[in-house]
Every structure is written in structure tokens, then in C-alpha cells.
Design a protein around this motif. Structure first.
Motif, PDB file in Angstrom:
ATOM      1  N   THR A 184     -17.174  23.861 -49.510  1.00 59.04           N
ATOM      2  CA  THR A 184     -15.942  24.035 -48.727  1.00 59.04           C
ATOM      3  C   THR A 184     -15.508  25.500 -48.683  1.00 59.04           C
ATOM      4  O   THR A 184     -14.466  25.810 -48.109  1.00 59.04           O
ATOM      5  CB  THR A 184     -14.805  23.192 -49.326  1.00 59.04           C
ATOM      6  OG1 THR A 184     -14.583  23.589 -50.689  1.00 59.04           O
ATOM      7  CG2 THR A 184     -15.157  21.709 -49.291  1.00 59.04           C
ATOM      8  N   LEU A 185     -16.303  26.388 -49.251  1.00 62.69           N
ATOM      9  CA  LEU A 185     -15.957  27.805 -49.284  1.00 62.69           C
ATOM     10  C   LEU A 185     -15.875  28.419 -47.888  1.00 62.69           C
ATOM     11  O   LEU A 185     -16.662  28.082 -47.002  1.00 62.69           O
ATOM     12  CB  LEU A 185     -17.004  28.584 -50.068  1.00 62.69           C
ATOM     13  CG  LEU A 185     -16.918  28.557 -51.589  1.00 62.69           C
ATOM     14  CD1 LEU A 185     -18.183  29.146 -52.182  1.00 62.69           C
ATOM     15  CD2 LEU A 185     -15.700  29.326 -52.069  1.00 62.69           C
ATOM     16  N   THR A 186     -14.942  29.314 -47.726  1.00 58.92           N
ATOM     17  CA  THR A 186     -14.873  30.179 -46.545  1.00 58.92           C
ATOM     18  C   THR A 186     -15.152  31.598 -47.004  1.00 58.92           C
ATOM     19  O   THR A 186     -14.482  32.128 -47.895  1.00 58.92           O
ATOM     20  CB  THR A 186     -13.487  30.110 -45.889  1.00 58.92           C
ATOM     21  OG1 THR A 186     -13.228  28.765 -45.486  1.00 58.92           O
ATOM     22  CG2 THR A 186     -13.420  31.029 -44.676  1.00 58.92           C
ATOM     23  N   GLU A 187     -16.148  32.225 -46.416  1.00 55.02           N
ATOM     24  CA  GLU A 187     -16.526  33.544 -46.897  1.00 55.02           C
ATOM     25  C   GLU A 187     -15.518  34.612 -46.474  1.00 55.02           C
ATOM     26  O   GLU A 187     -14.819  34.466 -45.457  1.00 55.02           O
ATOM     27  CB  GLU A 187     -17.915  33.921 -46.393  1.00 55.02           C
ATOM     28  CG  GLU A 187     -17.994  34.158 -44.912  1.00 55.02           C
ATOM     29  CD  GLU A 187     -19.408  34.499 -44.479  1.00 55.02           C
ATOM     30  OE1 GLU A 187     -19.561  35.458 -43.705  1.00 55.02           O
ATOM     31  OE2 GLU A 187     -20.354  33.812 -44.893  1.00 55.02           O
ATOM     32  N   PRO A 188     -15.406  35.699 -47.229  1.00 52.89           N
ATOM     33  CA  PRO A 188     -14.505  36.790 -46.846  1.00 52.89           C
ATOM     34  C   PRO A 188     -14.907  37.390 -45.500  1.00 52.89           C
ATOM     35  O   PRO A 188     -16.105  37.494 -45.192  1.00 52.89           O
ATOM     36  CB  PRO A 188     -14.691  37.812 -47.974  1.00 52.89           C
ATOM     37  CG  PRO A 188     -15.239  37.029 -49.124  1.00 52.89           C
ATOM     38  CD  PRO A 188     -16.084  35.953 -48.515  1.00 52.89           C
TER      39      PRO A 188
ATOM     40  N   GLY B 221     -31.632  33.559 -63.140  1.00 44.83           N
ATOM     41  CA  GLY B 221     -32.722  34.175 -62.400  1.00 44.83           C
ATOM     42  C   GLY B 221     -32.881  33.600 -61.010  1.00 44.83           C
ATOM     43  O   GLY B 221     -33.164  34.325 -60.052  1.00 44.83           O
ATOM     44  N   GLY B 222     -32.695  32.283 -60.876  1.00 46.85           N
ATOM     45  CA  GLY B 222     -32.748  31.665 -59.558  1.00 46.85           C
ATOM     46  C   GLY B 222     -31.615  32.114 -58.669  1.00 46.85           C
ATOM     47  O   GLY B 222     -31.790  32.314 -57.457  1.00 46.85           O
ATOM     48  N   GLY B 223     -30.432  32.287 -59.261  1.00 47.88           N
ATOM     49  CA  GLY B 223     -29.304  32.797 -58.494  1.00 47.88           C
ATOM     50  C   GLY B 223     -29.518  34.231 -58.052  1.00 47.88           C
ATOM     51  O   GLY B 223     -29.173  34.609 -56.928  1.00 47.88           O
TER      52      GLY B 223
ATOM     53  N   LEU C 265     -24.831  30.587 -60.215  1.00 51.14           N
ATOM     54  CA  LEU C 265     -24.072  31.491 -59.339  1.00 51.14           C
ATOM     55  C   LEU C 265     -23.907  30.934 -57.922  1.00 51.14           C
ATOM     56  O   LEU C 265     -23.770  31.687 -56.963  1.00 51.14           O
ATOM     57  CB  LEU C 265     -24.720  32.884 -59.285  1.00 51.14           C
ATOM     58  CG  LEU C 265     -24.970  33.563 -60.633  1.00 51.14           C
ATOM     59  CD1 LEU C 265     -25.904  34.761 -60.486  1.00 51.14           C
ATOM     60  CD2 LEU C 265     -23.652  33.996 -61.255  1.00 51.14           C
ATOM     61  N   GLN C 266     -23.881  29.600 -57.798  1.00 50.31           N
ATOM     62  CA  GLN C 266     -23.750  28.948 -56.495  1.00 50.31           C
ATOM     63  C   GLN C 266     -22.484  28.088 -56.467  1.00 50.31           C
ATOM     64  O   GLN C 266     -22.240  27.309 -57.391  1.00 50.31           O
ATOM     65  CB  GLN C 266     -24.969  28.060 -56.205  1.00 50.31           C
ATOM     66  CG  GLN C 266     -26.320  28.669 -56.530  1.00 50.31           C
ATOM     67  CD  GLN C 266     -26.631  29.922 -55.748  1.00 50.31           C
ATOM     68  OE1 GLN C 266     -26.620  29.919 -54.516  1.00 50.31           O
ATOM     69  NE2 GLN C 266     -26.917  31.008 -56.462  1.00 50.31           N
ATOM     70  N   ASP C 267     -21.707  28.201 -55.385  1.00 52.11           N
ATOM     71  CA  ASP C 267     -20.529  27.356 -55.164  1.00 52.11           C
ATOM     72  C   ASP C 267     -19.599  27.379 -56.384  1.00 52.11           C
ATOM     73  O   ASP C 267     -19.322  26.364 -57.024  1.00 52.11           O
ATOM     74  CB  ASP C 267     -20.957  25.927 -54.835  1.00 52.11           C
ATOM     75  CG  ASP C 267     -19.865  25.125 -54.134  1.00 52.11           C
ATOM     76  OD1 ASP C 267     -18.785  25.686 -53.850  1.00 52.11           O
ATOM     77  OD2 ASP C 267     -20.088  23.924 -53.867  1.00 52.11           O
TER      78      ASP C 267
ATOM     79  N   ASP D  32     -20.705  34.715 -54.332  1.00 48.50           N
ATOM     80  CA  ASP D  32     -21.170  33.332 -54.306  1.00 48.50           C
ATOM     81  C   ASP D  32     -22.520  33.242 -53.614  1.00 48.50           C
ATOM     82  O   ASP D  32     -22.705  33.715 -52.486  1.00 48.50           O
ATOM     83  CB  ASP D  32     -20.154  32.430 -53.607  1.00 48.50           C
ATOM     84  CG  ASP D  32     -20.298  30.989 -54.052  1.00 48.50           C
ATOM     85  OD1 ASP D  32     -21.376  30.400 -53.828  1.00 48.50           O
ATOM     86  OD2 ASP D  32     -19.344  30.461 -54.647  1.00 48.50           O
ATOM     87  N   GLY D  33     -23.465  32.609 -54.297  1.00 49.98           N
ATOM     88  CA  GLY D  33     -24.805  32.464 -53.744  1.00 49.98           C
ATOM     89  C   GLY D  33     -24.869  31.670 -52.469  1.00 49.98           C
ATOM     90  O   GLY D  33     -25.824  31.829 -51.688  1.00 49.98           O
ATOM     91  N   VAL D  34     -23.890  30.826 -52.217  1.00 48.05           N
ATOM     92  CA  VAL D  34     -23.881  30.058 -50.966  1.00 48.05           C
ATOM     93  C   VAL D  34     -23.826  31.005 -49.765  1.00 48.05           C
ATOM     94  O   VAL D  34     -24.544  30.823 -48.779  1.00 48.05           O
ATOM     95  CB  VAL D  34     -22.703  29.064 -50.947  1.00 48.05           C
ATOM     96  CG1 VAL D  34     -22.544  28.429 -49.571  1.00 48.05           C
ATOM     97  CG2 VAL D  34     -22.910  27.978 -52.003  1.00 48.05           C
ATOM     98  N   HIS D  35     -22.986  32.018 -49.833  1.00 48.59           N
ATOM     99  CA  HIS D  35     -22.878  32.979 -48.728  1.00 48.59           C
ATOM    100  C   HIS D  35     -24.155  33.801 -48.587  1.00 48.59           C
ATOM    101  O   HIS D  35     -24.630  34.051 -47.473  1.00 48.59           O
ATOM    102  CB  HIS D  35     -21.697  33.921 -48.947  1.00 48.59           C
ATOM    103  CG  HIS D  35     -20.388  33.231 -49.138  1.00 48.59           C
ATOM    104  ND1 HIS D  35     -20.038  32.085 -48.458  1.00 48.59           N
ATOM    105  CD2 HIS D  35     -19.324  33.539 -49.938  1.00 48.59           C
ATOM    106  CE1 HIS D  35     -18.819  31.706 -48.828  1.00 48.59           C
ATOM    107  NE2 HIS D  35     -18.381  32.569 -49.730  1.00 48.59           N
ATOM    108  N   LEU D  36     -24.709  34.225 -49.703  1.00 45.48           N
ATOM    109  CA  LEU D  36     -25.928  35.022 -49.651  1.00 45.48           C
ATOM    110  C   LEU D  36     -27.112  34.179 -49.192  1.00 45.48           C
ATOM    111  O   LEU D  36     -27.961  34.648 -48.432  1.00 45.48           O
ATOM    112  CB  LEU D  36     -26.181  35.658 -51.012  1.00 45.48           C
ATOM    113  CG  LEU D  36     -25.180  36.769 -51.327  1.00 45.48           C
ATOM    114  CD1 LEU D  36     -25.078  37.025 -52.824  1.00 45.48           C
ATOM    115  CD2 LEU D  36     -25.549  38.050 -50.591  1.00 45.48           C
TER     116      LEU D  36
END
Length: 336
Positions: free
Chosen positions: A17-21, A192-194, A220-222, A260-264
Motif C-alpha cells: 500500500t506504499l506510495t513512493e515519494p 543481501g537479497g534486499g 528491506l521490502q515493504d 524501500d525495496g518495493v520502489h527500487l
């Protein structure tokens, strides 16, 4: 531990549900441009590893702020003279470092160049590290550990430095004469995966050569969901910090949103192989699927992606079984 997160059919459709900057891309453009004002100056010093089938190099390069970051580079000793090999750039799990010289040479044993980045300020938990972080105080209070270090602002946050290091590690690996700069694979487990996802997303449109992202039970995700669900590992450091600093919840999430890894992941252009574990209470599977489902969605490339799900495993994920999957995956990718 029994399953505690969403069932698989819901994970497969789960989105954060994140909104990126609004200034997410410009922030990272500026951060990486600043990092590149420092000479990368990679050095590769031959080092004795007591292994007859692997040649090793003690590596250093300039990461965030020009700070010198350590790494290992391993090459198969039986490589053809003058050959340039695909390189696996490996990032390590939370609290770990690059380890001893002979501790992990698996990708070189498989015929790849194998570059293992030390993680600044870590290497205190299980696997040895040697790279200090001179910026650790960052002028703010923090919970023990690294998840809230520098959380006062996006500029001072700890992972700004680590993400820059991860990006510059790609550049350092590419500059070795035994490496094919056009065939870079980014890999790691947990943190490491993040970092593999972060480096892949940062490289997209800024650095050529990344051809695959191998992200195993990534951290490092969500962040918001992870903080709510995770009962072990690094995420509770953030929850414990907010338990005492109740008024800083919004400000902390605002800073974390830039990392946040979701944005990347959404910006990645390279094909990807993920893994998630159904009973993972350190990196809950819904946070992994949030990243996987977003992967490549804003890249305009629609990169191929796959995920292996291990329903009865905790944070160990697929371990040796997943390494076999990765070996097949890369062999098929490079053959195609």
C-alpha cells in the motif's frame, strides 16, 4: 513456527500500500551523482587462499563519501588466459561481512567471477567483516543495531551509505580485467537479497551490464508491513525504537520510504529469480511478494521474473535446494 502470513493464493496477488515519494528518483540521482565525484579507485591485490582451484584478490573501492569498502574477488584458477567471465556480485546478510578469504567461493567453483562486498559497520554477527562506517553516530538517538541509525533524516540514514556502496560495488567488479562488464549478476540472501534488489534498481538507467537479480528471502521490502509482522531479526529494532519514541512514527516511515525495496524493485530491468518462505518470521513472505509483484512494473521493460516458494521453511528459505535452482537459472539465462 506455523504459517502466520497470507496463504499462497493471496501472496501471489499481494501489493504494498506504499506510495513512493514524489522526488524518489531525483533523490537517488543526486545521491549517486555525489558518490561518483569520488574516484572509485578499485584495487585488486592477489591474496593466498590455500585453495588450488580458486584465485583470490583482496579488493578495495570507494563507496559512499569516498570511504574505502573491502571485498573479495574469486576467479576459477583453470580459466582460459585472457577470458572475461560473467560476475556474480554478492551482498551479505544482516550483521555479516565478507568473511574469511576461503569461506565462500561457491560461484567461482561454478565458473563465474565471484565478488563479495563487505558491509560497512557490520561483520559482528557470525561472518567476519572488516569495513568500518565512520558515519555511524549520525547525530541522533537509535535503538541497538543498525535499522534506526541515522533515522533522523533521509540524508543521514545508515542504508543510504550501504545502498551507494552496493551500487559502486558493481562498478568495481566491472573494472577487473577478468570480468565481463556486460554480464553482471546481483545476488544475496536476506539483507543481501534486499541489497541485490536495491543495486539492480539503482543501476537501471544509470549503469549498464546487470543481466540478472537473484534475491533470496529478501530483507528491506515493504517496511510498514514488515514492522507490523516480523517477530525476529532486524525489523523489530524499528518497532522497539518506536515503542519509546511514539511521536516519531510518521517521520521514521517517511525516511524509510526512500529505502524501500518495493520502489527500487519496480525500477529494475534485469530478469529476476526470487525466493520466499511460508513460515519466515524475519522477512515475512508478504513483504517479499510485495517486492516481487512490483518488480519491473515502472521500468517499461517488463523483465522476466520467477519466484520459488518454500511453504514449510522459515528464514533459511530454500538453502542448498535454492542454490541448485539459481545455478540452473543462470546457466539457462546465459545460454539463451
Amino acid at each position: 513456527m506455523p504459517q502466520f502470513d497470507l496463504p499462497l493464493e493471496e501472496l501471489q496477488g499481494y501489493s504494498s500500500t506504499l506510495t513512493e515519494p514524489a522526488d524518489f528518483d531525483s533523490y537517488w540521482d543526486d545521491t549517486l551523482a555525489q558518490a561518483r565525484t569520488f574516484d572509485l579507485a578499485p584495487s585488486y591485490v592477489p591474496a593466498e587462499n590455500l585453495l588450488t582451484v580458486i584465485d583470490s584478490f583482496d579488493v578495495a573501492f570507494s563507496g559512499y563519501g569516498g570511504d574505502r569498502i573491502k571485498a573479495w574477488l574469486h576467479l576459477p584458477a583453470n580459466r582460459t588466459p585472457g577470458a572475461k567471465l560473467p560476475v556474480v556480485v554478492q551482498y551479505v546478510g544482516y550483521s555479516g561481512g565478507r568473511g574469511l578469504i576461503q569461506q565462500d567461493t561457491a560461484w567461482a567453483q561454478a565458473g563465474y567471477a565471484h565478488f563479495i562486498m563487505d558491509t560497512r559497520g557490520q561483520g559482528y554477527g557470525g561472518i567476519l567483516g572488516e569495513t568500518p562506517d565512520p558515519h555511524l553516530s549520525a547525530g541522533d538517538v537509535a535503538h541497538p543495531g543498525l535499522m534506526t541509525r541515522g533515522i533522523a533524516s533521509r540524508e543521514s540514514y545508515y542504508y543510504r551509505r550501504v545502498y551507494v556502496d552496493a551500487f559502486r560495488a558493481i562498478e568495481a567488479a566491472q573494472q577487473h580485467p577478468g570480468v565481463d562488464a556486460g554480464k553482471v549478476i546481483l545476488a544475496g540472501i536476506s539483507q543481501g537479497g534486499g541489497l541485490a534488489i536495491a543495486a539492480s534498481g539503482l543501476a537501471a538507467g544509470r549503469l549498464d551490464g546487470v543481466i540478472a537479480t537473484l534475491s533470496d528471502v529478501p530483507f528491506l521490502q515493504d517496511f510498514p508491513r514488515a514492522i507490523d509482522l516480523a517477530v525476529r531479526g532486524p525489523y523489530p529494532e524499528i518497532a522497539n525504537f518506536l515503542q519509546r519514541h511514539r511521536h516519531r512514527h510518521g517521520q521514521v516511515l517517511e525516511v524509510l520510504n526512500y529505502y524501500d525495496g518495493v520502489h527500487l524493485a519496480s525500477r529494475c530491468t534485469a530478469p529476476a529469480l526470487y525466493s520466499a518462505a511460508g513460515r519466515d518470521d524475519i522477512c515475512p513472505p508478504s513483504t517479499v511478494y510485495a517486492s516481487y509483484n512490483a518488480y519491473g512494473s515502472k521500468s517499461g521493460r517488463n523483465p522476466a521474473k520467477n519466484i520459488e516458494f518454500y511453504p514449510f521453511n522459515n528464514h533459511e528459505g530454500g538453502q542448498e535446494h535454492h542454490r541448485v535452482e539459481q545455478l540452473h537459472y543462470l546457466a539457462n539465462l546465459l545460454a539463451g
